[in-house]
Design a protein around this motif. Structure first.
Motif, short mmCIF file in Angstrom:
data_model
loop_
_atom_site.label_atom_id
_atom_site.label_comp_id
_atom_site.label_asym_id
_atom_site.label_seq_id
_atom_site.Cartn_x
_atom_site.Cartn_y
_atom_site.Cartn_z
N LEU A 65 10.04 10.51 -5.92
CA LEU A 65 9.09 11.38 -6.60
C LEU A 65 9.46 11.58 -8.07
N GLN A 66 10.73 11.66 -8.37
CA GLN A 66 11.12 11.80 -9.77
C GLN A 66 10.77 10.55 -10.57
N HIS A 67 10.95 9.37 -9.99
CA HIS A 67 10.51 8.14 -10.66
C HIS A 67 8.99 8.16 -10.85
N THR A 68 8.29 8.62 -9.82
CA THR A 68 6.82 8.66 -9.88
C THR A 68 6.34 9.61 -10.98
N LEU A 69 6.95 10.78 -11.05
CA LEU A 69 6.57 11.75 -12.08
C LEU A 69 6.89 11.24 -13.47
N ASN A 70 7.98 10.51 -13.59
CA ASN A 70 8.31 9.91 -14.89
C ASN A 70 7.22 8.92 -15.30
N ASP A 71 6.76 8.12 -14.34
CA ASP A 71 5.68 7.17 -14.61
C ASP A 71 4.38 7.88 -14.99
N MET A 72 4.21 9.09 -14.48
CA MET A 72 3.01 9.87 -14.77
C MET A 72 3.12 10.62 -16.09
N GLY A 73 4.23 10.42 -16.81
CA GLY A 73 4.38 11.03 -18.13
C GLY A 73 4.89 12.45 -18.13
N CYS A 74 5.51 12.87 -17.03
CA CYS A 74 6.02 14.24 -16.97
C CYS A 74 7.26 14.40 -17.85
N HIS A 75 7.43 15.61 -18.35
CA HIS A 75 8.61 15.97 -19.14
C HIS A 75 9.82 16.05 -18.21
N TRP A 134 0.01 7.71 -6.34
CA TRP A 134 0.28 6.95 -5.11
C TRP A 134 0.67 5.52 -5.43
N ARG A 135 0.03 4.91 -6.41
CA ARG A 135 0.37 3.52 -6.77
C ARG A 135 1.82 3.42 -7.25
N HIS A 136 2.25 4.36 -8.08
CA HIS A 136 3.63 4.37 -8.54
C HIS A 136 4.59 4.69 -7.39
N TYR A 149 8.90 3.65 -3.49
CA TYR A 149 9.36 3.88 -2.12
C TYR A 149 9.67 2.55 -1.44
N THR A 150 8.87 1.54 -1.70
CA THR A 150 9.13 0.23 -1.12
C THR A 150 10.51 -0.28 -1.55
N ARG A 151 10.86 -0.03 -2.79
CA ARG A 151 12.14 -0.50 -3.32
C ARG A 151 13.32 0.34 -2.85
N LEU A 152 13.13 1.66 -2.73
CA LEU A 152 14.24 2.58 -2.50
C LEU A 152 14.34 3.10 -1.07
N ASN A 153 13.39 2.78 -0.23
CA ASN A 153 13.31 3.32 1.13
C ASN A 153 14.65 3.21 1.87
N GLY A 154 15.22 4.35 2.22
CA GLY A 154 16.45 4.40 3.00
C GLY A 154 17.73 4.42 2.19
N GLN A 155 17.65 4.18 0.89
CA GLN A 155 18.88 4.10 0.08
C GLN A 155 19.55 5.45 -0.11
N HIS A 156 18.78 6.53 -0.04
CA HIS A 156 19.33 7.87 -0.23
C HIS A 156 19.09 8.71 1.03
N ALA A 157 19.08 8.06 2.18
CA ALA A 157 18.81 8.71 3.46
C ALA A 157 19.93 8.41 4.45
N GLU A 158 20.15 9.35 5.38
CA GLU A 158 21.20 9.19 6.37
C GLU A 158 20.68 9.59 7.76
#
Length: 237
Positions: A28-38, A87-89, A94-103
């Motif tokens: 979500l943080q990557h997504t928000l960055n793509d959306m131009g969030c501060h 959603w596109r971002h 998520y496709t790239r990072l799925n499971g990398q920060h999950a346990e």
């Protein structure tokens, strides 16, 4: 807990089998960055916020995350208009990072082994998109336990609507009253109750920040391997 006798079990994913909050935060943080969030807006979408928000599907998560970051109401028209682009971002990250920060939660593998040893067919039912759920289960070594995997895009409606549980019971060939639902939230309990499925809730999940022991269930367990199962009964009974 007392011995339980069922034909099959349906198990939720996020907060029940896998702690995925880390995945959600990073994606979500990557997504928000793509959306131009501060950066300050991006930082608002943290683990604490996600724990209160996750569970009702990706569109709901994106809408609420955008609203939270921008300081707007969840139902703001501007937020709704931006969800398709978000959603596109989100999908790419998520496709790239799925499971990398999950346990996987403690006791889950042992619990699934116990369920399979009892002879129960198992289905994973989640509001996460099916492709993401399949990949996460595979990356965490859990996919082989499940006869069926259904995500939030598999049916016309998502939990807490009972339809996904009823459709999953159909796929398993079992009666709802003899199909155990295991989840971590009121979402799961509400869906199970409306579908006529008994429900057991784990105490370590998310449940939108509310105490899970206030939600009515057959039992509340601290680990999945605390389930005590009798041999399965035949589908006709």
């Amino acid at each position: 807990m007392k011995s339980l006798n069922f034909q099959a079990a349906i198990i939720d994913l996020d907060g029940t089998m896998v702690d995925t909050l880390g995945d959600f935060v990073v994606v979500l943080q990557h997504t928000l960055n793509d959306m131009g969030c501060h950066p300050i807006e991006i930082a608002r979408v943290n683990r604490g916020f996600i724990e209160l928000t996750v569970g009702k599907g990706t569109e709901d998560l994106l809408r609420r995350s955008l609203a939270h970051a921008w300081g707007l109401a969840d139902d703001d028209a501007e937020v709704a208009a931006q969800v398709p682009e978000a959603w596109r971002h989100y999908q790419q990250h998520y496709t790239r990072l799925n499971g990398q920060h999950a346990e996987v939660f403690p006791g889950v593998v042992e619990g699934l082994q116990k369920l399979k040893a009892a002879g129960l067919p198992l289905a994973c039912l989640t509001n996460k998109p099916t492709a993401f759920a399949q990949t996460l289960l595979e990356r965490k070594g859990l996919r082989g336990f499940f006869d069926q995997v259904f995500g939030g895009d598999a049916f016309e409606r998502k939990k807490p609507d009972p339809l996904p549980l009823l459709k999953t019971c159909e796929a398993l060939g079992t009666l709802p009253a003899r199909t155990l639902m295991v989840g971590d939230s009121s979402n799961d309990a509400q869906a199970a109750g409306a579908a006529g499925c008994p429900v057991v809730l784990v105490t370590y999940g998310y449940n939108h920040g509310e105490p899970i022991d206030r939600v009515s269930a057959l039992a509340h367990i601290a680990r999945l391997d605390e389930l005590d199962l009798a041999p399965p009964i035949s589908p006709g009974r």
